[in-house]
Scaffold this active site. Structure first.
Site, mmCIF file in Angstrom:
data_model
loop_
_atom_site.group_PDB
_atom_site.id
_atom_site.type_symbol
_atom_site.label_atom_id
_atom_site.label_comp_id
_atom_site.label_asym_id
_atom_site.label_seq_id
_atom_site.Cartn_x
_atom_site.Cartn_y
_atom_site.Cartn_z
ATOM 1 N N GLU A 267 1.416 -19.952 -13.113
ATOM 2 C CA GLU A 267 0.907 -19.293 -14.328
ATOM 3 C C GLU A 267 1.395 -20.037 -15.561
ATOM 4 O OE1 GLU A 267 1.691 -15.070 -14.203
ATOM 5 O OE2 GLU A 267 0.573 -14.846 -12.343
ATOM 6 N N HIS A 285 -2.697 -12.119 -16.280
ATOM 7 C CA HIS A 285 -1.498 -11.319 -15.949
ATOM 8 C C HIS A 285 -1.263 -10.201 -16.982
ATOM 9 C CE1 HIS A 285 2.523 -11.526 -13.588
ATOM 10 N NE2 HIS A 285 2.253 -10.283 -13.938
HETATM 11 P P1 NAD Z 1 6.925 -1.313 -5.071
HETATM 12 O O1 NAD Z 1 8.210 -1.925 -4.671
HETATM 13 O O2 NAD Z 1 6.908 0.094 -5.533
HETATM 14 O O3 NAD Z 1 5.893 -1.428 -3.831
HETATM 15 C C1 NAD Z 1 5.746 -2.586 -3.079
HETATM 16 C C2 NAD Z 1 5.433 -2.162 -1.643
HETATM 17 O O4 NAD Z 1 5.200 -3.344 -0.872
HETATM 18 C C3 NAD Z 1 6.580 -1.412 -0.960
HETATM 19 O O5 NAD Z 1 6.160 -0.117 -0.569
HETATM 20 C C4 NAD Z 1 6.919 -2.290 0.228
HETATM 21 O O6 NAD Z 1 7.266 -1.534 1.386
HETATM 22 C C5 NAD Z 1 5.603 -3.028 0.449
HETATM 23 N N1 NAD Z 1 5.741 -4.223 1.264
HETATM 24 C C6 NAD Z 1 6.780 -5.116 1.320
HETATM 25 N N2 NAD Z 1 6.517 -6.063 2.231
HETATM 26 C C7 NAD Z 1 5.303 -5.775 2.765
HETATM 27 C C8 NAD Z 1 4.512 -6.394 3.751
HETATM 28 N N3 NAD Z 1 4.899 -7.498 4.391
HETATM 29 N N4 NAD Z 1 3.310 -5.831 4.050
HETATM 30 C C9 NAD Z 1 2.888 -4.702 3.408
HETATM 31 N N5 NAD Z 1 3.626 -4.053 2.488
HETATM 32 C C10 NAD Z 1 4.819 -4.595 2.168
HETATM 33 O O7 NAD Z 1 6.280 -2.299 -6.146
HETATM 34 P P2 NAD Z 1 5.194 -1.935 -7.249
HETATM 35 O O8 NAD Z 1 5.899 -1.536 -8.491
HETATM 36 O O9 NAD Z 1 4.161 -1.056 -6.654
HETATM 37 O O10 NAD Z 1 4.593 -3.413 -7.525
HETATM 38 C C11 NAD Z 1 3.666 -3.988 -6.620
HETATM 39 C C12 NAD Z 1 3.365 -5.424 -7.044
HETATM 40 O O11 NAD Z 1 2.751 -5.431 -8.340
HETATM 41 C C13 NAD Z 1 4.597 -6.320 -7.164
HETATM 42 O O12 NAD Z 1 4.298 -7.599 -6.643
HETATM 43 C C14 NAD Z 1 4.814 -6.433 -8.647
HETATM 44 O O13 NAD Z 1 5.479 -7.631 -8.986
HETATM 45 C C15 NAD Z 1 3.373 -6.422 -9.133
HETATM 46 N N6 NAD Z 1 3.207 -6.079 -10.560
HETATM 47 C C16 NAD Z 1 2.249 -6.738 -11.246
HETATM 48 C C17 NAD Z 1 2.039 -6.452 -12.609
HETATM 49 C C18 NAD Z 1 0.962 -7.146 -13.365
HETATM 50 O O14 NAD Z 1 1.087 -7.265 -14.593
HETATM 51 N N7 NAD Z 1 -0.105 -7.587 -12.741
HETATM 52 C C19 NAD Z 1 2.860 -5.498 -13.243
HETATM 53 C C20 NAD Z 1 3.807 -4.806 -12.485
HETATM 54 C C21 NAD Z 1 3.970 -5.110 -11.135
#
Ligand code: NAD
Length: 319
Positions: A267, A285
């Site tokens: 990015e 993003h």
């Molecule tokens: P979270 O930790 O609440 O949830 C992530 C989930 O992924 C967990 O329940 C975990 O068990 C699961 N997981 C881990 N390994 C796995 C696998 N191999 N297969 C399936 N599931 C698996 O996180 P969140 O707050 O829901 O965030 C989710 C994603 O969104 C993260 O990657 C975060 O960085 C991203 N995010 C992006 C933005 C954006 O601006 N686009 C903003 C915030 C978060």
């Protein structure tokens, strides 16, 4: 223990929003804001500080920690803490806190918005109309209602997406090996026991996993080929979860009907020519970039700081 907020000195990175600086001043202690991300400037300013608030650009290195004898907390509004040397913090008993829960609705709403935009050809027809073409009968859309929506990663964002997709009458299934059966049942979501099962069944697949060694490349070329022909893929999680090249190939050869990306392997993305593929929607993003997410992040961090620094009553539960 710190009883008096006047005793607490906070250092804020250059890019901490002014509203957050103001709220920290009102509720926690005195604040100094840096004028650059330069390590030398950080080291000079951090010597007498108890709290360092950073976003993603300032690096909290072992060298910075070594020059911060009074530091108790490194606070990161938002999610990623890759810029913080957590081992160096742990060795000194410095707590690292963040606020991933602040942006769940913001990211979930963008995910669903991107899905609707894909299914209804919003960007293509908008671009054509701006060029003077009335493409009313050229593009027939599809509804989310009645589709199988597959959620990969059933954490904060995945669960919020599930709620919204259910409100749109999609049939929601989710894959997450680390979540208990009852948590799927409580949300009325079917559990997919294998990723392949979800990919084979879903019309729309959205990704909400954290990035780690198991999820890097999780949506490989092979996984994409397991998706239904004509399905849609939406990634608002982390770019490296998807093999981007394989995705562009599947969009170009028609295996997938469309895809939306908010996150990229690097990015900003280096290969922007691929982003011009017609059935791809791309955003820079912006998933967590809402006024509400910043306000939530500020208040969540303030509550966590009040608890750690033992200022007043703090939040009773959850933080
Ligand atoms: P979270 O930790 O609440 O949830 C992530 C989930 O992924 C967990 O329940 C975990 O068990 C699961 N997981 C881990 N390994 C796995 C696998 N191999 N297969 C399936 N599931 C698996 O996180 P969140 O707050 O829901 O965030 C989710 C994603 O969104 C993260 O990657 C975060 O960085 C991203 N995010 C992006 C933005 C954006 O601006 N686009 C903003 C915030 C978060």
């Amino acid at each position: 223990m710190m009883e008096n907020k006047g005793e607490i000195r906070i250092l804020c990175a250059q890019d901490v929003p002014p509203d957050m600086v103001r709220r920290l001043q009102e509720t926690i202690g005195s604040v100094e804001v840096l004028t650059s991300h330069d390590e030398g400037e950080i080291i000079k300013a951090i010597q007498d500080k108890h709290v360092f608030v950073v976003r993603s650009k300032s690096k909290v290195t072992a060298n910075v920690i070594a020059h911060a004898p009074q530091l108790k907390v490194v606070a990161r509004p938002g999610v990623g803490t890759d810029n913080i040397d957590k081992k160096a913090c742990e060795e000194r008993g410095i707590q690292v806190i963040n606020s991933p829960e602040a942006s769940a609705s913001s990211v979930a709403e963008l995910t669903v918005g991107l899905a609707i935009a894909l299914l209804r050809h919003v960007y293509t027809t908008c671009a054509l109309l701006k060029q003077g073409e009335w493409a009313k009968s050229k593009y027939t859309g599809r509804t989310v209602e009645g589709k199988v929506w597959g959620i990969v990663g059933f954490g904060s964002i995945g669960r919020r997406v599930a709620e919204i997709a259910q409100a749109l009458r999609a049939d929601v299934i989710a894959y997450d090996p680390y979540v208990k059966d009852e948590e799927f049942a409580n949300k009325g979501v079917k559990r997919a026991l294998r990723l392949d099962e979800l990919l084979e069944k879903s019309d729309i697949v959205s990704l909400h996993v954290v990035l780690n060694k198991d999820t890097e490349g999780l949506i490989s070329a092979e996984a994409i080929r397991k998706m239904k022909k004509g399905a849609y893929l939406i990634n608002t999680s982390r770019g490296k979860v998807v093999d981007q090249k394989a995705l562009f190939q599947a969009l170009s050869d028609g295996h997938l009907a469309g895809a939306a990306l908010d996150v990229y392997e690097t990015e900003p993305p280096t290969d922007v020519s691929c982003l011009t593929i017609e059935n791809l929607i791309c955003t820079p993003h912006i998933g967590g970039s809402t006024e509400e997410a910043f306000i939530n992040a500020t208040e969540i961090l303030i509550n966590k700081l009040r608890m750690i620094l033992r200022l007043g009553e703090g939040m009773p539960i959850g933080y």
